[in-house]
Scaffold this active site. Structure first.
Site, mmCIF file in Angstrom:
data_model
loop_
_atom_site.group_PDB
_atom_site.id
_atom_site.type_symbol
_atom_site.label_atom_id
_atom_site.label_comp_id
_atom_site.label_asym_id
_atom_site.label_seq_id
_atom_site.Cartn_x
_atom_site.Cartn_y
_atom_site.Cartn_z
ATOM 1 N N HIS A 10 77.404 60.238 -30.621
ATOM 2 C CA HIS A 10 76.340 60.103 -29.625
ATOM 3 C C HIS A 10 76.547 58.906 -28.694
ATOM 4 O O HIS A 10 76.191 58.963 -27.528
ATOM 5 C CB HIS A 10 74.960 60.041 -30.303
ATOM 6 C CG HIS A 10 74.666 58.769 -31.029
ATOM 7 N ND1 HIS A 10 75.166 58.483 -32.282
ATOM 8 C CD2 HIS A 10 73.917 57.698 -30.677
ATOM 9 C CE1 HIS A 10 74.739 57.293 -32.669
ATOM 10 N NE2 HIS A 10 73.985 56.789 -31.710
ATOM 11 N N ASP A 11 77.111 57.821 -29.217
ATOM 12 C CA ASP A 11 77.276 56.621 -28.388
ATOM 13 C C ASP A 11 78.719 56.400 -27.937
ATOM 14 O O ASP A 11 79.050 55.296 -27.473
ATOM 15 C CB ASP A 11 76.789 55.377 -29.153
ATOM 16 C CG ASP A 11 75.289 55.155 -28.991
ATOM 17 O OD1 ASP A 11 74.689 55.747 -28.069
ATOM 18 O OD2 ASP A 11 74.724 54.381 -29.783
ATOM 19 N N LYS A 31 79.761 54.473 -24.860
ATOM 20 C CA LYS A 31 79.723 53.005 -24.737
ATOM 21 C C LYS A 31 81.122 52.433 -24.598
ATOM 22 O O LYS A 31 81.286 51.268 -24.257
ATOM 23 C CB LYS A 31 78.998 52.388 -25.940
ATOM 24 C CG LYS A 31 77.492 52.575 -25.869
ATOM 25 C CD LYS A 31 76.791 51.842 -26.998
ATOM 26 C CE LYS A 31 75.276 52.021 -26.867
ATOM 27 N NZ LYS A 31 74.588 51.503 -28.062
ATOM 28 N N HIS A 38 70.215 62.387 -26.004
ATOM 29 C CA HIS A 38 69.748 61.631 -27.172
ATOM 30 C C HIS A 38 68.863 60.441 -26.824
ATOM 31 O O HIS A 38 68.249 59.853 -27.714
ATOM 32 C CB HIS A 38 70.922 61.218 -28.090
ATOM 33 C CG HIS A 38 71.735 60.046 -27.630
ATOM 34 N ND1 HIS A 38 72.814 60.159 -26.779
ATOM 35 C CD2 HIS A 38 71.639 58.715 -27.915
ATOM 36 C CE1 HIS A 38 73.339 58.970 -26.574
ATOM 37 N NE2 HIS A 38 72.640 58.068 -27.245
ATOM 38 N N HIS A 39 68.750 60.106 -25.520
ATOM 39 C CA HIS A 39 67.813 59.041 -25.127
ATOM 40 C C HIS A 39 66.606 59.578 -24.369
ATOM 41 O O HIS A 39 65.876 58.798 -23.748
ATOM 42 C CB HIS A 39 68.522 57.974 -24.284
ATOM 43 C CG HIS A 39 69.301 56.999 -25.111
ATOM 44 N ND1 HIS A 39 68.697 56.040 -25.894
ATOM 45 C CD2 HIS A 39 70.632 56.859 -25.314
ATOM 46 C CE1 HIS A 39 69.637 55.335 -26.534
ATOM 47 N NE2 HIS A 39 70.817 55.819 -26.196
ATOM 48 N N HIS A 67 75.989 55.549 -20.601
ATOM 49 C CA HIS A 67 76.785 55.948 -21.762
ATOM 50 C C HIS A 67 76.485 57.368 -22.226
ATOM 51 O O HIS A 67 77.349 58.035 -22.776
ATOM 52 C CB HIS A 67 76.646 54.935 -22.910
ATOM 53 C CG HIS A 67 75.411 55.092 -23.743
ATOM 54 N ND1 HIS A 67 74.223 54.515 -23.418
ATOM 55 C CD2 HIS A 67 75.184 55.780 -24.887
ATOM 56 C CE1 HIS A 67 73.318 54.825 -24.332
ATOM 57 N NE2 HIS A 67 73.872 55.602 -25.236
HETATM 58 FE FE LIG Z 1 72.797 55.838 -27.238
#
Ligand SMILES: [Fe+2]
Length: 200
Positions: free
Chosen positions: A64-65, A68, A117-118, A93
């Protein structure tokens, strides 16, 4: 469903390699990704998701991240308030992760979960401001599990809290930031979870 175990392992190795690349860029992100992956799969199981959905959810939660990796370390590590430009860079991201994973055909099912997801249950999230059940359920699960992990793991910005305190915080934000049903599903599985990895 027939799964070739060798192929399956090589696919999961690819997911792990991507997480490791992120962890090299920002140490601690790998452990976070692994723990969120475990929390999300358990929560998805409690919500009744089937095998394929759980497999894709687990991969999406692990990645998910991953976006970044394109965010500068100075922004990721800044202790003060982020300015507009830095905030925009950080928020990018979600879309950067989506672009990275959509180049893998077998990761296509993870794309909506990673992109959203955010998002927030009340529509105040990003990147699309989706509201309630318009947000893919996998994205709602990842959002709640990610917040839970950040709360219990702590960060340079915030001390770690107990699992009970983290659940209380998630419940406080259920109906605004989080899907209440997802929060309660996480609450039922949380005592059974043995997080993997300890990387920050
Ligand atoms: Fe995230």
């Amino acid at each position: 469903m027939n799964v070739d175990p060798i192929l399956s392992d090589s696919l999961n190795d690819t997911v792990r390699a991507l997480i490791q690349a992120l962890d090299l860029h920002e140490p601690g992100e790998g452990g976070h990704a692994e723990r969120v992956s475990v929390y999300a799969a358990a929560t998805g199981h409690a919500l009744g998701l089937g095998y394929d959905d759980l497999l894709n959810l687990r991969r999406a939660a692990a990645l998910h991240d991953i976006g970044k990796i394109s965010v500068s370390q100075s922004t990721l590590r800044k202790l003060g308030t982020l300015d507009e430009e830095e905030l925009e860079e950080l928020r990018s991201h979600a879309l950067m992760a989506m672009r990275l994973v959509e180049s893998f055909e077998w990761l296509k099912p993870t794309v909506p979960m990673i992109r959203h997801h955010h998002e927030r249950w009340d529509g105040q999230g990003y990147p699309d401001g989706l509201v309630g059940t318009a947000i893919p359920v996998g994205a709602r699960i990842i959002g709640a599990c990610e917040a839970f992990d950040v709360l219990v793991s702590g960060s340079p910005w915030r001390r770690a809290v107990s699992e009970a305190e983290a659940l209380a915080e998630l419940r406080r934000c259920a109906g605004s930031q989080f899907d209440p049903e997802v929060v309660e599903a996480l609450a039922t599985v949380q005592p059974l979870i043995q997080p993997v990895g300890t990387g920050g």
